[in-house]
Design a protein around this motif. Structure first.
Motif, PDB file in Angstrom:
ATOM      1  N   TYR A 185      -3.045   0.625   7.252  1.00 52.32           N
ATOM      2  CA  TYR A 185      -2.977   0.347   5.812  1.00 52.32           C
ATOM      3  C   TYR A 185      -1.558   0.030   5.337  1.00 52.32           C
ATOM      4  CZ  TYR A 185      -7.809   1.960   5.612  1.00 52.32           C
ATOM      5  OH  TYR A 185      -9.176   2.086   5.806  1.00 52.32           O
ATOM      6  N   ASP A 186      -0.670  -0.274   6.265  1.00 52.57           N
ATOM      7  CA  ASP A 186       0.666  -0.737   5.888  1.00 52.57           C
ATOM      8  C   ASP A 186       0.571  -2.145   5.311  1.00 52.57           C
ATOM      9  OD1 ASP A 186       1.506  -2.773   8.354  1.00 52.57           O
ATOM     10  OD2 ASP A 186       0.043  -1.232   8.884  1.00 52.57           O
ATOM     11  N   GLU A 187       1.597  -2.577   4.620  1.00 48.77           N
ATOM     12  CA  GLU A 187       1.556  -3.857   3.912  1.00 48.77           C
ATOM     13  C   GLU A 187       1.337  -5.043   4.849  1.00 48.77           C
ATOM     14  OE1 GLU A 187       4.893  -4.470   1.375  1.00 48.77           O
ATOM     15  OE2 GLU A 187       4.542  -2.654   0.180  1.00 48.77           O
ATOM     16  N   LYS A 188       2.028  -5.059   5.997  1.00 47.94           N
ATOM     17  CA  LYS A 188       1.912  -6.194   6.907  1.00 47.94           C
ATOM     18  C   LYS A 188       0.498  -6.332   7.468  1.00 47.94           C
ATOM     19  CE  LYS A 188       5.224  -7.114   9.864  1.00 47.94           C
ATOM     20  NZ  LYS A 188       6.299  -6.954  10.893  1.00 47.94           N
ATOM     21  N   THR A 189      -0.093  -5.205   7.863  1.00 44.97           N
ATOM     22  CA  THR A 189      -1.436  -5.266   8.442  1.00 44.97           C
ATOM     23  C   THR A 189      -2.470  -5.625   7.391  1.00 44.97           C
ATOM     24  OG1 THR A 189      -0.786  -3.609  10.094  1.00 44.97           O
ATOM     25  CG2 THR A 189      -3.147  -4.001   9.791  1.00 44.97           C
TER      26      THR A 189
ATOM     27  N   ARG B 276      -2.251  -9.314   6.820  1.00 49.87           N
ATOM     28  CA  ARG B 276      -2.826 -10.060   7.937  1.00 49.87           C
ATOM     29  C   ARG B 276      -4.352 -10.033   7.883  1.00 49.87           C
ATOM     30  NH1 ARG B 276      -1.795  -8.805  14.431  1.00 49.87           N
ATOM     31  NH2 ARG B 276      -3.398 -10.240  15.223  1.00 49.87           N
ATOM     32  N   TYR B 277      -4.916  -8.877   7.587  1.00 53.17           N
ATOM     33  CA  TYR B 277      -6.381  -8.762   7.506  1.00 53.17           C
ATOM     34  C   TYR B 277      -6.918  -9.622   6.373  1.00 53.17           C
ATOM     35  CZ  TYR B 277     -11.017  -6.586   7.356  1.00 53.17           C
ATOM     36  OH  TYR B 277     -12.376  -6.357   7.371  1.00 53.17           O
ATOM     37  N   ARG B 278      -6.220  -9.609   5.265  1.00 50.88           N
ATOM     38  CA  ARG B 278      -6.638 -10.406   4.108  1.00 50.88           C
ATOM     39  C   ARG B 278      -6.628 -11.895   4.457  1.00 50.88           C
ATOM     40  NH1 ARG B 278      -2.565  -9.192   0.546  1.00 50.88           N
ATOM     41  NH2 ARG B 278      -3.545  -7.190   0.055  1.00 50.88           N
TER      42      ARG B 278
ATOM     43  N   ARG C 149     -10.701 -10.747   2.924  1.00 49.42           N
ATOM     44  CA  ARG C 149     -11.101  -9.579   2.132  1.00 49.42           C
ATOM     45  C   ARG C 149     -10.094  -8.446   2.324  1.00 49.42           C
ATOM     46  NH1 ARG C 149     -16.332  -7.242   5.491  1.00 49.42           N
ATOM     47  NH2 ARG C 149     -15.928  -8.363   7.438  1.00 49.42           N
ATOM     48  N   GLU C 150     -10.235  -7.436   1.481  1.00 48.77           N
ATOM     49  CA  GLU C 150      -9.348  -6.281   1.552  1.00 48.77           C
ATOM     50  C   GLU C 150      -9.871  -5.286   2.598  1.00 48.77           C
ATOM     51  OE1 GLU C 150      -6.481  -5.831  -0.199  1.00 48.77           O
ATOM     52  OE2 GLU C 150      -6.797  -7.895  -0.921  1.00 48.77           O
TER      53      GLU C 150
ATOM     54  N   LEU D  27     -12.812  -1.642  11.857  1.00 43.02           N
ATOM     55  CA  LEU D  27     -12.506  -0.897  13.073  1.00 43.02           C
ATOM     56  C   LEU D  27     -12.323  -1.849  14.253  1.00 43.02           C
ATOM     57  CD1 LEU D  27     -14.142   2.410  14.233  1.00 43.02           C
ATOM     58  CD2 LEU D  27     -13.887   0.527  15.849  1.00 43.02           C
ATOM     59  N   HIS D  28     -13.264  -2.768  14.446  1.00 38.96           N
ATOM     60  CA  HIS D  28     -13.202  -3.655  15.607  1.00 38.96           C
ATOM     61  C   HIS D  28     -12.069  -4.683  15.487  1.00 38.96           C
ATOM     62  CE1 HIS D  28     -16.599  -2.388  18.096  1.00 38.96           C
ATOM     63  NE2 HIS D  28     -17.185  -2.036  16.965  1.00 38.96           N
ATOM     64  N   TRP D  29     -11.763  -5.092  14.277  1.00 38.00           N
ATOM     65  CA  TRP D  29     -10.656  -6.025  14.092  1.00 38.00           C
ATOM     66  C   TRP D  29      -9.349  -5.401  14.573  1.00 38.00           C
ATOM     67  CZ3 TRP D  29      -6.176  -5.996  10.997  1.00 38.00           C
ATOM     68  CH2 TRP D  29      -5.521  -7.222  10.861  1.00 38.00           C
ATOM     69  N   ARG D  30      -9.129  -4.143  14.213  1.00 36.68           N
ATOM     70  CA  ARG D  30      -7.909  -3.452  14.639  1.00 36.68           C
ATOM     71  C   ARG D  30      -7.930  -3.139  16.141  1.00 36.68           C
ATOM     72  NH1 ARG D  30      -8.058   1.568  10.999  1.00 36.68           N
ATOM     73  NH2 ARG D  30     -10.298   1.056  11.092  1.00 36.68           N
ATOM     74  N   ALA D  31      -9.101  -2.733  16.658  1.00 35.83           N
ATOM     75  CA  ALA D  31      -9.215  -2.444  18.093  1.00 35.83           C
ATOM     76  C   ALA D  31      -8.929  -3.694  18.916  1.00 35.83           C
ATOM     77  CB  ALA D  31     -10.603  -1.896  18.412  1.00 35.83           C
TER      78      ALA D  31
END
Length: 390
Positions: free
Chosen positions: A214-218, A221-223, A228-229, A240-244
């Motif tokens: 939940y840091d700003e950079k990540t 990147r996800y957005r 989406r948020e 979960l799977h996106w981060r894994a």
């Protein structure tokens, strides 16, 4: 000629036995038998042991290192996994650490190089060496990030409230950040390039607690990638799977760059058991095996009774990996835990090794060295006179 057939058949059977039992290579065309010089986990089972710097004095002097290597070789081990990265410091002189943090080596080892000393002594008695990067992406233990995050606060992992990510008193760097990944990758490749080792090892901290990201950079990147948020619920499936997958990409890069240094170097990983490791620490070790990103996998099957251990092995063999993947698996076995005064019984150790062999698992890695020395070397004697007898 017909009368030679029994002899030819016997020779074929003998060569087959050699291939299976003694890891020799048979060149049928030239009728030659040679012993391989590279270390192939599929040809010989791993008999490994972790050597930490916590609750263990092996690395504190050259003499203790030499004595430990003698003891392990005599017991029947073939591989050692010495710690080289924990609590924000290295157990070898690191140019990367000197340049980025001004601290070349853990102060306990100032003026020495424990890794170099251990390699010399291990080679003397025929042991393979795979340095163990115990802390992985962890920055500190109960030190609010320690000196790493004091110098580079932008490397901190954050939970959904924006706080420094902390789980079980371990404080985490952001494993999803490119700079952090470059840093840890650099340390692991530094060892692979500068020391005559057989590979490198990451463990259950080549990961990120699921509460992180939940840091700003990540978030940005996800957005950008997903439109989406990030959800507040940290175990939401897509999030979960996106981060894994980002952790898996790091493992793939580590494997690729390690092999570029030397194709014979092994990437060894010791994750938490699947799939708990995935949903709690974003470790998709199943994908690592399926994509052939690891040469050896040592899932931490740290159970204190046989039924619980057997359940993990049965699930691993029955549900998670295919028969052709079994050769790369050597589970981690818990011999001792100083925090809870736990010490494995000789009877349980024999049971879990027999369980491994019954399912086609040819090796294991013991946590940790001092557990072999407890109670008058009781567990070491059981191994030496039983499954590890020469």
């Amino acid at each position: 000629m017909p009368f030679l057939e029994p002899f030819q058949s016997a020779i074929r059977s003998f060569k087959s036995l050699l291939k299976q039992q003694f890891a020799v290579l048979v060149d049928a065309k030239n009728n030659k038998i040679t012993v391989p010089t590279t270390f192939e986990p599929r040809n010989q089972g791993i008999r490994g042991v972790w050597i930490p710097s916590t609750d263990c004095k092996v690395l504190t002097s050259k003499q203790r290192i030499a004595d430990a290597m003698d003891f392990l070789a005599d017991t029947g081990f073939n591989t050692v996994f010495p710690v080289v990265w924990n609590r924000g410091f290295t157990a070898y002189p690191s140019q990367i650490m000197r340049e980025q943090f001004g601290v070349e080596i853990d102060s306990r080892y100032q003026g020495r190089d424990p890794l170099a000393e251990l390699i010399v002594e291990a080679n003397r008695v025929g042991l393979k060496v795979i340095p163990w990067f115990e802390y992985g992406f962890v920055s500190s233990y109960n030190l609010n990030g320690g000196h790493l995050l004091a110098k580079k606060p932008e490397w901190a992992a954050r939970d959904c409230s924006g706080n420094l990510l902390k789980k079980n008193n371990f404080e985490w760097m952001n494993s999803l950040d490119a700079e952090v990944q470059d840093f840890l990758l650099g340390l692991m490749l530094e060892v692979a390039k500068n020391y005559p080792v057989n590979g490198v090892q990451g463990d259950d901290r080549i990961a990120l607690p699921v509460e992180g990201g939940y840091d700003e950079k990540t978030v940005k990147r996800y957005r950008e990638e997903c439109g989406r948020e990030p959800p507040q619920h940290c175990k939401e499936r897509h999030w979960l799977h996106w981060r894994a997958d980002i952790i898996t990409e790091f493992v793939a890069r580590l494997h690729r760059e390690l092999k570029a240094i030397n194709p014979d170097l092994l990437l060894s990983m010791s994750p938490s058991p699947y799939e708990w490791g995935l949903v709690e620490y974003l470790q998709d070790s199943q994908a690592w095996v399926d994509k052939k990103l690891v040469d050896m996998l040592h899932p931490q099957f740290y159970r204190r009774d046989f039924k619980a251990y057997k359940q993990l092995v049965d699930r691993l063999i029955g549900e998670q990996i295919r028969s052709e993947q079994v050769h790369c698996v050597s589970p981690g076995i818990l011999l001792a835990n100083r925090g809870s005064n736990y010490s494995m019984t000789p009877e349980l150790l024999l049971q879990v090794i027999a369980c491994n062999r019954s399912r086609g698992i040819q090796g294991e890695v013991m946590f940790f060295y001092e557990g072999l020395r407890d109670n008058g070397n009781a567990l070491a004697e059981v191994l030496k006179n039983g499954p590890y007898a020469r």
